[in-house]
Design a protein around this motif. Structure first.
Motif, short mmCIF file in Angstrom:
data_model
loop_
_atom_site.label_atom_id
_atom_site.label_comp_id
_atom_site.label_asym_id
_atom_site.label_seq_id
_atom_site.Cartn_x
_atom_site.Cartn_y
_atom_site.Cartn_z
N GLN A 82 0.80 -1.21 0.00
CA GLN A 82 0.00 0.00 0.00
C GLN A 82 0.84 1.28 0.00
N ILE A 83 2.16 1.14 0.01
CA ILE A 83 3.01 2.32 0.06
C ILE A 83 2.95 3.07 -1.27
N SER A 84 3.03 4.38 -1.22
CA SER A 84 2.96 5.20 -2.43
C SER A 84 4.35 5.41 -3.02
N ALA A 85 4.38 5.77 -4.30
CA ALA A 85 5.65 6.03 -4.97
C ALA A 85 6.36 7.22 -4.34
N GLN A 86 5.60 8.24 -3.93
CA GLN A 86 6.20 9.40 -3.31
C GLN A 86 6.84 9.05 -1.97
N LYS A 87 6.19 8.13 -1.22
CA LYS A 87 6.75 7.72 0.08
C LYS A 87 8.06 6.95 -0.13
N ILE A 88 8.12 6.12 -1.17
CA ILE A 88 9.37 5.39 -1.45
C ILE A 88 10.47 6.38 -1.82
N ALA A 89 10.12 7.40 -2.62
CA ALA A 89 11.11 8.41 -3.01
C ALA A 89 11.61 9.18 -1.79
N ASP A 90 10.70 9.50 -0.85
CA ASP A 90 11.10 10.21 0.36
C ASP A 90 12.00 9.34 1.24
N ASP A 91 11.67 8.05 1.34
CA ASP A 91 12.50 7.14 2.14
C ASP A 91 13.89 6.98 1.53
N LEU A 92 13.96 6.94 0.20
CA LEU A 92 15.26 6.82 -0.48
C LEU A 92 16.11 8.06 -0.25
N LEU A 93 15.45 9.21 -0.24
CA LEU A 93 16.17 10.46 0.02
C LEU A 93 16.69 10.50 1.45
N ALA A 94 15.88 10.02 2.39
CA ALA A 94 16.28 10.06 3.80
C ALA A 94 17.40 9.05 4.10
N SER A 95 17.36 7.88 3.47
CA SER A 95 18.33 6.84 3.79
C SER A 95 19.62 6.96 2.99
N SER A 96 19.52 7.40 1.72
CA SER A 96 20.70 7.42 0.86
C SER A 96 21.05 8.81 0.35
N ASN A 97 20.26 9.82 0.76
CA ASN A 97 20.47 11.19 0.26
C ASN A 97 20.47 11.21 -1.27
N PHE A 98 19.55 10.44 -1.84
CA PHE A 98 19.46 10.27 -3.29
C PHE A 98 18.07 10.71 -3.72
#
Length: 214
Positions: A82-98
């Motif tokens: 149920q996770i959204s694409a925007q949430k995955i992008a935010d998590d990637l930014l927080a974890s990898s600064n990407f």
């Protein structure tokens, strides 16, 4: 899911064109180079139309995502469907600064065979939108029907607003009342508007029919 075929090297494309120039057919070339018939035909036709075998420059820049990033995106979507694409992008930014866009996340998931879906709406209890005043009228009718009772309590000074708050609870009498005591006319909220020829009358009263068990 079918994987994308490996791109034919420039040397192999040149070799295919030279074989065709020497008189070899597509089928003969296919047996020699072990490539699909359609691929050989595409390379030869492209050379005849453009005079070149090199691939044209594709629009857009190279992908910034590594194979590891793509695997992480797919795992996140599989772990939480149920996770959204925007949430995955935010998590990637927080974890990898990407930083990537939500559309890039969708493209990666689509390439992995994962499709988006819209969750089904839960059915509403009532198809009619009720206002607060409508709910209060329903509660008053239940009070008159002796189905619930209301108790008022003063709100605490620390709470927002002032005045009293109303609480409702169902009630069950200890003993059954006599028939005349249960007659709906005694607690009817529109008793003064009831009569023959009026909007409310004994012949059309739903409470009276229920009381008489008609």
């Amino acid at each position: 899911m079918d994987t994308k075929s490996k791109e034919v090297s420039l040397d192999m494309r040149t070799h295919i064109v030279n074989l065709n120039k020497s008189g070899k057919s597509y089928r003969e070339i296919q047996k020699m180079v072990k490539l699909p018939f359609t691929t050989i035909g595409y390379i030869v036709r492209k050379y005849k139309n453009t005079g070149r075998v090199e691939n044209e420059c594709r629009p857009g820049g190279p992908s910034k995502l590594t194979s590891r990033n793509k695997r992480s995106i797919v795992k996140a979507a599989v772990r939480k469907p149920q996770i959204s694409a925007q949430k995955i992008a935010d998590d990637l930014l927080a974890s990898s600064n990407f930083r990537v866009t939500a559309q890039t996340i969708r493209n990666v998931l689509h390439s992995a065979g994962l499709k988006s879906r819209t969750p089904r709406k839960k059915p509403m209890i009532s198809e009619v939108e009720l206002k607060l005043s409508d709910i209060e009228k329903i509660l008053e009718a239940l009070i008159y029907d002796n189905k619930i009772e209301r108790s008022d309590s003063l709100s605490n000074s620390s709470s927002k607003g002032s005045g009293s708050e109303s609480f409702y609870r169902t009630i069950k009498p200890l003993i059954s009342n006599a028939g005349l005591m249960r007659m709906p006319c005694g607690v009817c909220p529109v008793y003064n508007k009831c009569g023959n020829g009026c909007d409310v009358s004994p012949s059309t009263c739903v409470y009276m029919k229920e009381w008489l068990q008609l």
